[in-house]
Scaffold this motif. Structure first.
Motif, PDB file in Angstrom:
ATOM      1  N   THR A  16      82.773  55.922  71.201  1.00  0.00           N
ATOM      2  CA  THR A  16      82.640  54.655  70.470  1.00  0.00           C
ATOM      3  C   THR A  16      82.962  53.460  71.360  1.00  0.00           C
ATOM      4  O   THR A  16      82.724  52.324  70.955  1.00  0.00           O
ATOM      5  N   HIS A 170      75.995  56.171  67.934  1.00  0.00           N
ATOM      6  CA  HIS A 170      76.610  55.045  67.236  1.00  0.00           C
ATOM      7  C   HIS A 170      75.748  53.795  67.362  1.00  0.00           C
ATOM      8  O   HIS A 170      75.087  53.582  68.379  1.00  0.00           O
ATOM      9  N   ARG A 182      81.307  48.629  63.440  1.00  0.00           N
ATOM     10  CA  ARG A 182      82.160  49.283  62.448  1.00  0.00           C
ATOM     11  C   ARG A 182      81.895  48.719  61.053  1.00  0.00           C
ATOM     12  O   ARG A 182      81.471  47.572  60.897  1.00  0.00           O
ATOM     13  N   ASP A 183      82.167  49.577  60.025  1.00  0.00           N
ATOM     14  CA  ASP A 183      81.951  49.163  58.646  1.00  0.00           C
ATOM     15  C   ASP A 183      83.200  48.466  58.111  1.00  0.00           C
ATOM     16  O   ASP A 183      84.152  48.196  58.851  1.00  0.00           O
ATOM     17  N   ALA A 185      85.504  49.609  56.371  1.00  0.00           N
ATOM     18  CA  ALA A 185      86.694  50.456  56.489  1.00  0.00           C
ATOM     19  C   ALA A 185      87.092  50.674  57.947  1.00  0.00           C
ATOM     20  O   ALA A 185      87.939  51.519  58.246  1.00  0.00           O
ATOM     21  N   ASN A 186      86.467  49.922  58.846  1.00  0.00           N
ATOM     22  CA  ASN A 186      86.738  49.992  60.284  1.00  0.00           C
ATOM     23  C   ASN A 186      86.362  51.339  60.885  1.00  0.00           C
ATOM     24  O   ASN A 186      86.947  51.788  61.880  1.00  0.00           O
ATOM     25  N   GLN A 187      85.381  51.987  60.278  1.00  0.00           N
ATOM     26  CA  GLN A 187      84.868  53.238  60.807  1.00  0.00           C
ATOM     27  C   GLN A 187      83.582  52.981  61.580  1.00  0.00           C
ATOM     28  O   GLN A 187      82.746  52.169  61.169  1.00  0.00           O
ATOM     29  N   PRO A 188      83.402  53.623  62.748  1.00  0.00           N
ATOM     30  CA  PRO A 188      82.172  53.425  63.522  1.00  0.00           C
ATOM     31  C   PRO A 188      80.951  53.902  62.740  1.00  0.00           C
ATOM     32  O   PRO A 188      81.000  54.927  62.050  1.00  0.00           O
TER      33      PRO A 188
END
Length: 396
Positions: A16, A170, A182-183, A185-188
């Motif tokens: 990431t 990604h 990232r979304d 929710a801070n997820q890649p």
């Protein structure tokens, strides 16, 4: 009929992050992989040049020229073959200089690097074909290492696949280069599905090419640039089918990616060179090399082992002013016996005439008849005794 979901049981992850900050200095994975590949190529080339008689350290002099010109050539090829990214609508011409964002064409890298290597080889007095053959197995190893940079950048992948080695990709953040988007929710964020890791296919192919070149060169003792031509053929053969799998943006000619055509044409050129050029493997002896001193085991000193950093009489040993090209038999004989081979055009040592027949100085006064015998001897007198004495002197 029930449609069963083809959910893969395994997948290859992707990083990431491709950039790390070391204070104010960005460390880019892509650049680190390129540098690591260059180091590998230099180590292999140095070893192979030493085996052919080149003094230590020559590869650094070559790299000083070949690496910058190779990078410039690689970037020029990328920009010329993808001009719309920089000069088209919405393009940014200044981005043409942003090599840290990726975009280096191997075709331009080889061409540019060859120009730099030619300049350095001329300065060192080394034939370019010797440099090329020494580099032949090291270059695909460098390319294999460099391809890992594409993995960090989440780029150069192929079409969708359900294979166990399918690659997760990604979405990269355009506002934060080198980092995944990232979304909330801070997820890649991942692209849907899995993709062929074509950069990994090429890396593995390059490892195979390096092994092929090393094995065939060792078996057939290729020379005159033929080992390098073998590398080019091996690499372009793999690049041809790998390019057909890639889905990243590229210019097309007659429905095929530009690099597909390039790979095919370069392969044909290398094949023609490989088939037409003949000659033994080239070895080098410094022009100013002294006769080597035989060692205790009867082998002469290896001129390629001279340490350029060593001192003699308080001063550093200078690099050779140039090299003579010899064949393997002459090179081996020199290293084992310390006897320099004959210069081109000179008669072999066994055929050279020595002594009075070769124009030696006249005999000493002690060997000449004295007194009346020397000056008053009538013409036609018998001189066989004097001739016999001189013959005896020569035989002794």
């Amino acid at each position: 009929m029930t449609l069963v979901s083809m959910t893969p049981l395994a997948a290859l992850p992707s990083p990431t992050t491709a950039v790390w900050q070391l204070g104010p200095v960005p460390l880019r994975a892509y650049a680190l992989c390129i540098v690591a590949g260059i180091v590998v190529a230099c180590l292999v080339t140095e070893h192979r040049l030493r085996q052919r008689g080149v003094a230590p350290g020559a590869v650094l002099d070559i790299a000083v020229w070949a690496v910058p010109t190779g990078i410039i050539g690689a970037r020029i090829y990328h920009v010329v073959t993808s001009p719309e990214k920089y000069f088209g609508t919405g393009g940014d011409p200044w981005k043409a200089f942003a090599i840290w964002e990726g975009g280096l064409g191997i075709w331009g890298a080889v061409a540019g690097g060859a120009v730099g290597a030619w300049i350095a080889a001329r300065q060192l007095g080394i034939p370019l074909t010797v440099v090329a053959d020494a580099l032949a197995p090291g270059l695909p190893l460098a390319q294999a290492v460099g391809r890992l940079g594409n993995w960090f950048n989440n780029e150069l992948y192929g079409g969708r696949t359900t294979l166990p080695w399918g690659l997760e990709i990604h979405r990269m953040d355009p506002d934060n280069p080198g980092h995944a988007l990232r979304d909330d929710a801070n997820q890649p964020i991942l692209e849907p599905g899995l993709y062929h890791p074509t950069f990994a296919y090429e890396a593995l192919w390059n490892l195979g090419v390096a092994g092929l070149v090393f094995a065939l060169d060792r078996r057939f003792k290729l020379g005159r640039g033929r080992a390098f031509a073998l590398y080019v053929m091996g690499y372009t053969a793999g690049r041809f089918w790998i390019e057909l799998m890639r889905t990243d943006e590229a210019n097309h000619i007659l429905g095929l990616r530009l690099n597909v055509w390039t790979a095919g044409l370069v392969f044909l050129g290398a094949l023609i060179y490989f088939l037409r050029v003949r000659g033994p493997r080239e070895f080098l002896i410094p022009l100013d090399a002294p006769a080597a001193v035989p060692t205790a085991d009867g082998a002469g000193s290896d001129v390629s082992q001279v340490d350029l950093a060593a001192t003699g009489k308080g001063s550093p040993t200078a690099a050779p002013a140039g090299y003579r090209v010899v064949d393997e038999e002459q090179f081996t004989a020199y290293r084992e016996s310390g006897v320099l081979p004959d210069a081109p055009g000179a008669p072999p040592a066994d055929d050279r005439v020595t002594g009075p027949e070769a124009g030696d100085p006249a005999p000493d006064a002690d060997d000449r008849p004295s007194g009346a015998d020397s000056g008053d001897e009538p013409a036609g007198a018998d001189r066989s005794a004097g001739a016999t004495d001189r013959s005896a002197d020569r035989d002794s």
